[in-house]
Design a protein around this motif. Sequence first.
Motif, PDB file in Angstrom:
ATOM      1  N   PHE A  38       0.986  -1.166  -0.051  1.00 37.55           N
ATOM      2  CA  PHE A  38       0.060  -0.061  -0.066  1.00 37.55           C
ATOM      3  C   PHE A  38       0.832   1.047   0.077  1.00 37.55           C
ATOM      4  O   PHE A  38       1.954   1.246   0.677  1.00 37.55           O
ATOM      5  CB  PHE A  38      -0.887   0.074   1.185  1.00 37.55           C
ATOM      6  N   ALA A  39       0.357   2.291  -0.465  1.00 31.96           N
ATOM      7  CA  ALA A  39       1.128   3.520  -0.911  1.00 31.96           C
ATOM      8  C   ALA A  39       0.286   4.756  -0.603  1.00 31.96           C
ATOM      9  O   ALA A  39      -0.901   4.690  -0.565  1.00 31.96           O
ATOM     10  CB  ALA A  39       1.720   3.671  -2.303  1.00 31.96           C
ATOM     11  N   LEU A  40       0.886   5.881   0.093  1.00 29.13           N
ATOM     12  CA  LEU A  40       0.377   6.900   0.617  1.00 29.13           C
ATOM     13  C   LEU A  40       0.948   8.075  -0.015  1.00 29.13           C
ATOM     14  O   LEU A  40       2.282   7.823  -0.159  1.00 29.13           O
ATOM     15  CB  LEU A  40       0.109   6.796   2.074  1.00 29.13           C
ATOM     16  N   PRO A  41       0.453   9.400  -0.074  1.00 31.18           N
ATOM     17  CA  PRO A  41       1.361  10.378  -0.275  1.00 31.18           C
ATOM     18  C   PRO A  41       2.441  10.908   0.881  1.00 31.18           C
ATOM     19  O   PRO A  41       3.456  11.343   0.240  1.00 31.18           O
ATOM     20  CB  PRO A  41       0.302  11.560  -0.255  1.00 31.18           C
ATOM     21  N   GLY A  42       2.400  10.645   1.852  1.00 30.58           N
ATOM     22  CA  GLY A  42       3.282  11.156   2.640  1.00 30.58           C
ATOM     23  C   GLY A  42       3.431  10.699   4.227  1.00 30.58           C
ATOM     24  O   GLY A  42       2.307  10.622   4.748  1.00 30.58           O
ATOM     25  N   ALA A  43       4.533  10.440   4.635  1.00 32.54           N
ATOM     26  CA  ALA A  43       4.699   9.927   6.135  1.00 32.54           C
ATOM     27  C   ALA A  43       4.232  10.948   6.824  1.00 32.54           C
ATOM     28  O   ALA A  43       4.554  12.382   6.436  1.00 32.54           O
ATOM     29  CB  ALA A  43       6.095   9.417   6.507  1.00 32.54           C
ATOM     30  N   PHE A  44       3.905  10.872   8.024  1.00 36.09           N
ATOM     31  CA  PHE A  44       3.606  11.891   9.228  1.00 36.09           C
ATOM     32  C   PHE A  44       2.418  12.779   8.616  1.00 36.09           C
ATOM     33  O   PHE A  44       2.161  13.777   9.344  1.00 36.09           O
ATOM     34  CB  PHE A  44       4.688  12.508   9.708  1.00 36.09           C
ATOM     35  N   THR A  45       1.526  12.417   7.555  1.00 36.78           N
ATOM     36  CA  THR A  45       0.593  13.308   7.196  1.00 36.78           C
ATOM     37  C   THR A  45      -0.793  12.721   7.903  1.00 36.78           C
ATOM     38  O   THR A  45      -0.739  11.572   8.366  1.00 36.78           O
ATOM     39  CB  THR A  45       0.386  13.433   5.686  1.00 36.78           C
ATOM     40  N   PRO A  46      -1.913  13.706   7.767  1.00 37.49           N
ATOM     41  CA  PRO A  46      -2.997  13.351   8.713  1.00 37.49           C
ATOM     42  C   PRO A  46      -3.637  11.949   8.460  1.00 37.49           C
ATOM     43  O   PRO A  46      -3.861  11.063   9.315  1.00 37.49           O
ATOM     44  CB  PRO A  46      -3.723  14.524   8.230  1.00 37.49           C
ATOM     45  N   THR A  47      -4.134  11.776   7.117  1.00 32.66           N
ATOM     46  CA  THR A  47      -4.787  10.671   7.023  1.00 32.66           C
ATOM     47  C   THR A  47      -4.076   9.420   6.987  1.00 32.66           C
ATOM     48  O   THR A  47      -4.398   8.243   7.516  1.00 32.66           O
ATOM     49  CB  THR A  47      -5.559  10.676   5.411  1.00 32.66           C
ATOM     50  N   CYS A  48      -2.898   9.484   6.522  1.00 33.17           N
ATOM     51  CA  CYS A  48      -1.771   8.401   6.566  1.00 33.17           C
ATOM     52  C   CYS A  48      -1.515   7.940   7.894  1.00 33.17           C
ATOM     53  O   CYS A  48      -1.479   6.778   7.991  1.00 33.17           O
ATOM     54  CB  CYS A  48      -0.571   9.028   5.770  1.00 33.17           C
ATOM     55  N   SER A  49      -1.186   8.738   8.791  1.00 37.58           N
ATOM     56  CA  SER A  49      -0.857   8.568  10.163  1.00 37.58           C
ATOM     57  C   SER A  49      -1.908   8.266  10.964  1.00 37.58           C
ATOM     58  O   SER A  49      -1.795   7.341  11.837  1.00 37.58           O
ATOM     59  CB  SER A  49      -0.131   9.815  10.659  1.00 37.58           C
TER      60      SER A  49
END
Length: 157
Positions: A38-49
Amino acid sequence: MIQIGEKIPAVEVTVAGTEGHKKVNVAELFAGKKVVLFALPGAFTPTCSAAHLPGYVVHADDLKAKGVDMIACLSVNDAFVMQAWGESQNAEQLTMIADGGAALTQALGLVLDTGDFGGIRSQRYAMVLEDGVVKLLNVEAPNSFEVSKAEAVLQAL
């Protein structure tokens, strides 16, 4: 964009872990395994974290019970950020992949250009690979978080 039935491209990424950082060819890393990537736009970003990564941490045992050998989290961040993020999220059972220069993200055709906000990032998605071949590909619509969450992948398995 990569499609179901295609092989993951042989691109070098960095696996970030407590034992250090290791450059690996992703095709070799996934060879012979059933993998949820799974991939996401960025570490420590709201939805991702708050939701995306934690969902896979919570459901890691459920995914493994369905025959998954590896759960890998990818972001266009450097290996130090991915390591720190994984540690802060208690994600030791996941493989944290740093696609620092976005080489894999570009090869997959899953680039998200956020402009001045963060530059080239990954779209939010989840895929299931068997021996490097894409069996499931769930790419989120812009500003959405439904099809790439752990629960959706579990249901599809």
